[in-house]
Design a protein around this motif. Sequence first.
Motif, PDB file in Angstrom:
ATOM      1  N   GLU A 338       0.826  -1.207   0.000  1.00  0.00           N
ATOM      2  CA  GLU A 338       0.000   0.000   0.000  1.00  0.00           C
ATOM      3  C   GLU A 338       0.858   1.254   0.000  1.00  0.00           C
ATOM      4  O   GLU A 338       0.512   2.263  -0.618  1.00  0.00           O
ATOM      5  N   ASN A 339       1.981   1.207   0.690  1.00  0.00           N
ATOM      6  CA  ASN A 339       2.915   2.330   0.697  1.00  0.00           C
ATOM      7  C   ASN A 339       3.346   2.678  -0.723  1.00  0.00           C
ATOM      8  O   ASN A 339       3.369   3.855  -1.121  1.00  0.00           O
ATOM      9  N   LEU A 340       3.660   1.671  -1.507  1.00  0.00           N
ATOM     10  CA  LEU A 340       4.194   1.896  -2.848  1.00  0.00           C
ATOM     11  C   LEU A 340       3.155   2.420  -3.830  1.00  0.00           C
ATOM     12  O   LEU A 340       3.509   2.910  -4.905  1.00  0.00           O
ATOM     13  N   LYS A 341       1.886   2.338  -3.469  1.00  0.00           N
ATOM     14  CA  LYS A 341       0.848   2.914  -4.328  1.00  0.00           C
ATOM     15  C   LYS A 341       0.859   4.438  -4.283  1.00  0.00           C
ATOM     16  O   LYS A 341       0.324   5.092  -5.189  1.00  0.00           O
ATOM     17  N   ILE A 342       1.416   5.013  -3.232  1.00  0.00           N
ATOM     18  CA  ILE A 342       1.463   6.475  -3.084  1.00  0.00           C
ATOM     19  C   ILE A 342       2.699   6.989  -3.798  1.00  0.00           C
ATOM     20  O   ILE A 342       3.832   6.798  -3.347  1.00  0.00           O
ATOM     21  N   ARG A 343       2.505   7.667  -4.912  1.00  0.00           N
ATOM     22  CA  ARG A 343       3.637   8.149  -5.698  1.00  0.00           C
ATOM     23  C   ARG A 343       4.281   9.380  -5.080  1.00  0.00           C
ATOM     24  O   ARG A 343       5.480   9.605  -5.241  1.00  0.00           O
ATOM     25  N   LEU A 344       3.458  10.186  -4.394  1.00  0.00           N
ATOM     26  CA  LEU A 344       3.994  11.357  -3.704  1.00  0.00           C
ATOM     27  C   LEU A 344       2.955  11.851  -2.718  1.00  0.00           C
ATOM     28  O   LEU A 344       1.764  11.567  -2.857  1.00  0.00           O
ATOM     29  N   PHE A 345       3.424  12.568  -1.700  1.00  0.00           N
ATOM     30  CA  PHE A 345       2.508  13.178  -0.736  1.00  0.00           C
ATOM     31  C   PHE A 345       2.773  14.674  -0.677  1.00  0.00           C
ATOM     32  O   PHE A 345       3.917  15.124  -0.530  1.00  0.00           O
ATOM     33  N   MET A 346       1.678  15.465  -0.741  1.00  0.00           N
ATOM     34  CA  MET A 346       1.771  16.930  -0.716  1.00  0.00           C
ATOM     35  C   MET A 346       1.088  17.447   0.538  1.00  0.00           C
ATOM     36  O   MET A 346      -0.057  17.098   0.816  1.00  0.00           O
ATOM     37  N   ASP A 347       1.784  18.272   1.296  1.00  0.00           N
ATOM     38  CA  ASP A 347       1.287  18.784   2.572  1.00  0.00           C
ATOM     39  C   ASP A 347       0.895  20.248   2.434  1.00  0.00           C
ATOM     40  O   ASP A 347       1.690  21.061   1.937  1.00  0.00           O
ATOM     41  N   TYR A 348      -0.309  20.583   2.901  1.00  0.00           N
ATOM     42  CA  TYR A 348      -0.796  21.952   2.793  1.00  0.00           C
ATOM     43  C   TYR A 348      -1.275  22.439   4.161  1.00  0.00           C
ATOM     44  O   TYR A 348      -2.344  22.070   4.631  1.00  0.00           O
ATOM     45  N   ASP A 349      -0.449  23.251   4.791  1.00  0.00           N
ATOM     46  CA  ASP A 349      -0.655  23.684   6.173  1.00  0.00           C
ATOM     47  C   ASP A 349      -0.382  25.181   6.267  1.00  0.00           C
ATOM     48  O   ASP A 349       0.756  25.615   6.111  1.00  0.00           O
ATOM     49  N   MET A 350      -1.427  25.974   6.497  1.00  0.00           N
ATOM     50  CA  MET A 350      -1.355  27.436   6.625  1.00  0.00           C
ATOM     51  C   MET A 350      -1.084  28.100   5.268  1.00  0.00           C
ATOM     52  O   MET A 350       0.060  28.364   4.904  1.00  0.00           O
ATOM     53  N   LEU A 351      -2.145  28.408   4.544  1.00  0.00           N
ATOM     54  CA  LEU A 351      -2.031  28.942   3.189  1.00  0.00           C
ATOM     55  C   LEU A 351      -2.474  30.383   3.059  1.00  0.00           C
ATOM     56  O   LEU A 351      -2.493  30.918   1.953  1.00  0.00           O
ATOM     57  N   ALA A 352      -2.821  31.056   4.182  1.00  0.00           N
ATOM     58  CA  ALA A 352      -3.373  32.416   4.068  1.00  0.00           C
ATOM     59  C   ALA A 352      -2.904  33.331   5.189  1.00  0.00           C
ATOM     60  O   ALA A 352      -3.664  34.175   5.671  1.00  0.00           O
ATOM     61  N   SER A 353      -1.664  33.201   5.610  1.00  0.00           N
ATOM     62  CA  SER A 353      -1.162  34.048   6.695  1.00  0.00           C
ATOM     63  C   SER A 353      -1.254  35.516   6.312  1.00  0.00           C
ATOM     64  O   SER A 353      -0.932  35.891   5.174  1.00  0.00           O
ATOM     65  N   PRO A 354      -1.675  36.377   7.238  1.00  0.00           N
ATOM     66  CA  PRO A 354      -1.933  37.775   6.877  1.00  0.00           C
ATOM     67  C   PRO A 354      -0.680  38.544   6.457  1.00  0.00           C
ATOM     68  O   PRO A 354      -0.754  39.423   5.603  1.00  0.00           O
ATOM     69  N   ASN A 355       0.458  38.223   7.042  1.00  0.00           N
ATOM     70  CA  ASN A 355       1.727  38.879   6.688  1.00  0.00           C
ATOM     71  C   ASN A 355       2.563  37.878   5.889  1.00  0.00           C
ATOM     72  O   ASN A 355       3.729  37.637   6.170  1.00  0.00           O
ATOM     73  N   PHE A 356       1.947  37.338   4.832  1.00  0.00           N
ATOM     74  CA  PHE A 356       2.435  36.130   4.179  1.00  0.00           C
ATOM     75  C   PHE A 356       3.725  36.304   3.385  1.00  0.00           C
ATOM     76  O   PHE A 356       4.095  37.389   2.951  1.00  0.00           O
ATOM     77  N   ALA A 357       4.373  35.168   3.187  1.00  0.00           N
ATOM     78  CA  ALA A 357       5.369  34.972   2.145  1.00  0.00           C
ATOM     79  C   ALA A 357       4.983  33.678   1.437  1.00  0.00           C
ATOM     80  O   ALA A 357       4.441  32.766   2.063  1.00  0.00           O
ATOM     81  N   TYR A 358       5.249  33.604   0.154  1.00  0.00           N
ATOM     82  CA  TYR A 358       5.005  32.349  -0.563  1.00  0.00           C
ATOM     83  C   TYR A 358       6.203  31.434  -0.312  1.00  0.00           C
ATOM     84  O   TYR A 358       7.290  31.644  -0.840  1.00  0.00           O
ATOM     85  N   GLN A 359       5.979  30.438   0.515  1.00  0.00           N
ATOM     86  CA  GLN A 359       7.058  29.578   0.991  1.00  0.00           C
ATOM     87  C   GLN A 359       6.939  28.186   0.372  1.00  0.00           C
ATOM     88  O   GLN A 359       5.862  27.603   0.343  1.00  0.00           O
ATOM     89  N   VAL A 360       8.061  27.675  -0.083  1.00  0.00           N
ATOM     90  CA  VAL A 360       8.132  26.332  -0.671  1.00  0.00           C
ATOM     91  C   VAL A 360       9.114  25.517   0.158  1.00  0.00           C
ATOM     92  O   VAL A 360      10.234  25.961   0.424  1.00  0.00           O
ATOM     93  N   TYR A 361       8.692  24.327   0.588  1.00  0.00           N
ATOM     94  CA  TYR A 361       9.605  23.462   1.320  1.00  0.00           C
ATOM     95  C   TYR A 361      10.793  23.097   0.422  1.00  0.00           C
ATOM     96  O   TYR A 361      10.608  22.642  -0.705  1.00  0.00           O
ATOM     97  N   ASN A 362      11.987  23.260   0.955  1.00  0.00           N
ATOM     98  CA  ASN A 362      13.194  22.982   0.178  1.00  0.00           C
ATOM     99  C   ASN A 362      13.500  21.483   0.244  1.00  0.00           C
ATOM    100  O   ASN A 362      14.451  21.039   0.886  1.00  0.00           O
ATOM    101  N   ALA A 363      12.662  20.729  -0.443  1.00  0.00           N
ATOM    102  CA  ALA A 363      12.746  19.270  -0.414  1.00  0.00           C
ATOM    103  C   ALA A 363      13.633  18.796  -1.557  1.00  0.00           C
ATOM    104  O   ALA A 363      13.199  18.738  -2.710  1.00  0.00           O
TER     105      ALA A 363
END
Length: 502
Positions: A338-363
Amino acid sequence: MSRLLSLVTLSAITVAAVVQHPLTDGYNSQILINTKPLVSSEALEGHITSKNLLKRAKKLFEIAELGAADYNHPTRVIGSAGHVGTLDYIYSTLAELDDYYTISNQSFKAVVGNVFESRLVLGDKEPESTSPMSLTPPTKHKQAVFGPLVLVANQGCDSSDYPSNTKGGIAFIERGVCSFGTKSAVAGKAGAIAAVIYNNEEGHLSGTLGEPSDIHVATFGLTKQDAEPYIKDLEGGKVINSSAYINSIVSKAPTTNIIAQTKGGDQDNCVMLGGHSDSVAEGPGINDDGTGSLTLLEIATHLVNYEVNNCVRFAWWAGEEEGLLGSDYYVSQLSEHENLKIRLFMDYDMLASPNFAYQVYNATNAANPVGSEELRDLYTTYYEAHGQNYTFIPFDGRSDYDAFIKHGIPGGGIATGAEGVKTMEEAAMFGGTPGQWYDPCYHQICDTVDNLNFEAWELNTKLVAHSIATYAVSFKGFPKRTGAKVATRDEPSLYHGPKLVM
C-alpha cells in the motif's frame, strides 16, 4: 444487416449518441453515454474563488464556536465539540459528491490535555518562570492546595529520594536522569500534593508528563535561576509554606482521520495530499490549518466534474497539533504494498497568513525520497509563471509530511508562514510588515476569519489544484517508487509534539 452507428464525441460532460434502429427506417433510439473531460490545471483552477473560500471559512468558525462550552472560547482541538463538528462537516460534504470517492474514517486514540488556569506560590512569591507541564492533571478538586515545599534528594527518580514529610507537601525536584512523568508519578506515590521540577541548566523549563497516570500529581516547571534561592533556604532548614493550583483536563480520546480516494484512475498510482483538521486548544485555527483543510475540501468538490488517469487521495489528519499523531498513525498502518501505491505526498498547512510569504519546502532529492525535488520544482515553476516571488523554507519534519518521507514516499508542500519574523527582503518581495510574524495570530484566539489573506489563499488554492491536476493526468518524468525503506535518524524528531514527546 444493421445500419450505420453514428457516434459524435464531444468534450462535454454528457454526450448523446443517435443510433439508427436495425429494424426500422427511423432514428428512434438513443444511447446516453456519460463521460467527463480529463482534468486539467486550467479547468480545475477555474473553479477556485475567494468568495467560496470565505464562505467555507465562516462556516468553520461557526463550528469552532461549538468548542466554547468546554474551553471558554472557540477551538477545534481534538476531543472538543469543535473538532467533532469539523469532522462532520468534512465527511458530510464528501458524502454528497455523487459516489465519486471512496470515503473512510480511520480512528485512533490520542492523549489530549489542556491547562485552563494555574498558579504557584512559593513562600510569599510567585516565581515568574513558573509554567505547568503539558498533560499535567489538576490539583485536587481543581482547587488550590497548601503544604510545605519539600526538597527531594538526587533527581527524584526513586522512592528513596523522597523524605517522609513529602506526604502532604509540594515536592521540589531537580531535572535529570528520568522523565518528567516518572518524577511526577514517584512524587504522587510518596504522597505529594503537587510537584515542581526545576531546571539544572540555564533556560526555561517546559515539557510533558506523557502518558497519563493515576498517580501523577499537578506538576510545574521552574528555571534554575528562580529555583536556587529556595534550594538554599531548604538546605538551611527553612520551612517554606506554599500553594499550588492547576485547573486542567487530560485524557485519552478517540479521534479520526478522514480519507477520500477517487474511484476512478489507476488505483496503484495515487496522488496524495493532506491537511490537518484540528486546531490548538488556544484558538479556532482558521488559518492553522483551516485554510489547508478547506482548500482540500473545496478542490475535492470540483474534481468530481472530471476524469483522472491516476487516483487522487485526500486526507484530513487529526492530532497534528498534538504531535503529528494522525499522519504518523496512518503511515504506520500501511503495508509495503500500500505504501508503494502512493507516488507522492503533498502537505498543505497554513495557506493564508496575513503577513504572508510564498514559501516552498526545500525538499531536495539528496536529503529526501527521490521525487521530492521534482515536486518542489513544480511549485516554484508555477509561482514564476504567475509573476510571483517565493522563498525556500526548511523541510525539517514540522508538519504532516514527516512520516511519509521517513517511509520512502516523496513529499513536499507550500505554506505562508507561522511564527517566523518577516525580513526586510521578504517585505520587498511580498509586501507586508517586516519585523512581525507571518501570522501574528499563530496558535492564538485571534486566528479567525479576519486573520486570513484571501489574495494569498486564492492563489495557493489554485496552485494546489494545479499540483493535483498535473499528477492526476500523468506521472511522466516523475521518478518511480522503488521501495518503502524506512529512514533512520540519529537526531530526535523536533516536532513530534510539545505535548507528547520530551
